[in-house]
Design a protein around this motif. Sequence first.
Motif, PDB file in Angstrom:
ATOM      1  N   GLU B 180       0.853  -1.197   0.000  1.00 54.15           N
ATOM      2  CA  GLU B 180       0.000   0.000   0.000  1.00 54.15           C
ATOM      3  C   GLU B 180       0.884   1.240   0.000  1.00 54.15           C
ATOM      4  N   ARG B 181       0.854   1.982  -1.105  1.00 58.68           N
ATOM      5  CA  ARG B 181       1.720   3.151  -1.201  1.00 58.68           C
ATOM      6  C   ARG B 181       0.954   4.437  -1.502  1.00 58.68           C
ATOM      7  N   GLY B 182      -0.375   4.355  -1.516  1.00 63.20           N
ATOM      8  CA  GLY B 182      -1.169   5.552  -1.780  1.00 63.20           C
ATOM      9  C   GLY B 182      -1.138   6.499  -0.600  1.00 63.20           C
ATOM     10  N   PRO B 183      -1.574   7.736  -0.821  1.00 63.26           N
ATOM     11  CA  PRO B 183      -1.584   8.694   0.297  1.00 63.26           C
ATOM     12  C   PRO B 183      -2.558   8.267   1.389  1.00 63.26           C
ATOM     13  N   LEU B 184      -2.241   8.592   2.625  1.00 68.87           N
ATOM     14  CA  LEU B 184      -3.126   8.269   3.750  1.00 68.87           C
ATOM     15  C   LEU B 184      -2.999   9.374   4.794  1.00 68.87           C
ATOM     16  N   SER B 185      -4.126   9.997   5.108  1.00 69.44           N
ATOM     17  CA  SER B 185      -4.129  11.074   6.100  1.00 69.44           C
ATOM     18  C   SER B 185      -4.777  10.585   7.390  1.00 69.44           C
ATOM     19  N   ARG B 186      -4.585  11.368   8.436  1.00 66.77           N
ATOM     20  CA  ARG B 186      -5.238  11.071   9.709  1.00 66.77           C
ATOM     21  C   ARG B 186      -6.756  10.980   9.505  1.00 66.77           C
ATOM     22  N   GLU B 187      -7.299  11.885   8.709  1.00 59.68           N
ATOM     23  CA  GLU B 187      -8.742  11.900   8.459  1.00 59.68           C
ATOM     24  C   GLU B 187      -9.177  10.636   7.723  1.00 59.68           C
ATOM     25  N   ASP B 188      -8.330  10.157   6.804  1.00 62.92           N
ATOM     26  CA  ASP B 188      -8.652   8.902   6.094  1.00 62.92           C
ATOM     27  C   ASP B 188      -8.793   7.744   7.079  1.00 62.92           C
ATOM     28  N   VAL B 189      -7.876   7.693   8.041  1.00 63.58           N
ATOM     29  CA  VAL B 189      -7.903   6.593   9.011  1.00 63.58           C
ATOM     30  C   VAL B 189      -9.142   6.707   9.898  1.00 63.58           C
TER      31      VAL B 189
END
Lengths: 125, 383
Positions: B180-189
């Motif tokens: 998994e290399r896509g962007p991930l933000s705190r909000e996404d989690v």
Amino acid sequence: MPDATGPDQIFQRALTNGEIMLPRCDDCGAYHFFPRVLCPHCHGTAISWHPASGKGRVHTTTVVRQKPERGGDYNVCVVELEEGVRMMSRVEGIAPGDIVIDMAVTAFVGGAEGQSAVLFKPAEV
Amino acid sequence: MTTKLRGKSAIVGTGHAGFGEAHGLTAYDVMAQSALAALGDAGLKLSDVDGLFCTMMEDSMPALMAAEYLGIQPRFIDGTMSGGSSFVNYLTSATMALEAGLCDVALIVYGSNQRTASGRLVTASRPPAYEAPYNPRYPISAYAMAAARHMHEFGTTREQLADVAVAARAWAQHNPEAFERGPLSREDVLGARMVGDPLTVRDCCLVTDGGGAIVMVRADRARDYPKAPVYVLGSAAESSHRQISQMKDFTVTAARESGARAFAAAGVSPSDIQAVELYDAFTINTILFLEDLGFCAKGEGGAFVEGGRIAPGGVLPVNTNGGGLSCVHPGMYGIFTVIEAARQIRGDAPGIQLKDVDLALAHGNGGVLSSQVTAILGSQNTL
Ligand SMILES: [Zn+2]
């Protein structure tokens, strides 16, 4: 099971009769759970059985999220009984998300997965 | 107080196979490909292996199955199954066996095809009798209850848990081997599907295929191979329970003991460690292990990981490959903590290579926070 002699058999037979019995060590006086042939605290082997007070508090809790068509969300928690032992269970009679740590609960014998099991409900205040 | 085993064995080869999706392959196929990769890295052949250290999610005798598949007849095997920590634990038994002359070339190996086979965790173990009637979802319900208790006692927040996943992704984004290399933000989690309160699906490890392998020899032969040897300076284990309902303190793991003994055996302390590779099956793991291994005080793990402090460019490099949260998690992740720690020391990490790493820590977790195993690895300079 008329001749229940093993620790698991004794516990399960009591449940089938609607009773919650807890094993206690005659040597050190401490309760333990799950039932076994020795005391995990002092390793003594003299174990006797006592009716549980049924009073406990939620030690920790989670909600298992599940689609409504598969039965919906439900609670899984660990309850600490007044006797000092902990067991996995669930609290019924309240939305799973409303169950909080330290909540006072009362044990009852109910059904879970087709077998008699210790369940809890919020304690009446 | 170092032990007699300090620096007596070395990792001379690492390898992996089947990361992500290993279509058409069985778990043992992936295991064997991993073994070949590690032996190739060490310049050795399968016929050189006389010590096998293996467990799998399938079967009750996986080490025997693996030896048979590989066409070898090892004179020493260890198939101790303590869950995902098993492979860190094998560093100890392999070191002992090598040092005692019970084998000369030790192969630690694992493989899984759980993603393409079923899409979920495959396990041969049955739910414990006194927990099964309540239908906990294994293993997430256990870790969710540990997280809930940590939040209750120390005020740890879901945002802090989320930041563990965000940091892991940030490392993974630089690692071409990561799944998994896509962007991930705190909000996404935080906004992801809740699976076991307080954990969302992004607080949970990946479900991938993959295998890993490690080749070890005695230290006196360790410089005869193509890659720079990585020495086992200290390794230690502690087991506290099997069922989550039996965990004495949901906020303290046996990593406190395994870590203290591993550090003592290696003669180093947490502040000496340049790369920290932890078994992050869930975001709460990273927080618990950073506390219990002594990188921060108990209860301060949430603040320690907040806002990119364990991400690239932060104060402590943690799970530099992306971890089980973003790189790979084929059922049991433990072996990959050792592989990444070794590669950081060798200088051939697949993602961000930290500068001049002489000391790295690998920490394995097994069961439901049940088995904790810590290893300290070091370069030639640390002997
Ligand atoms: Zn006793």
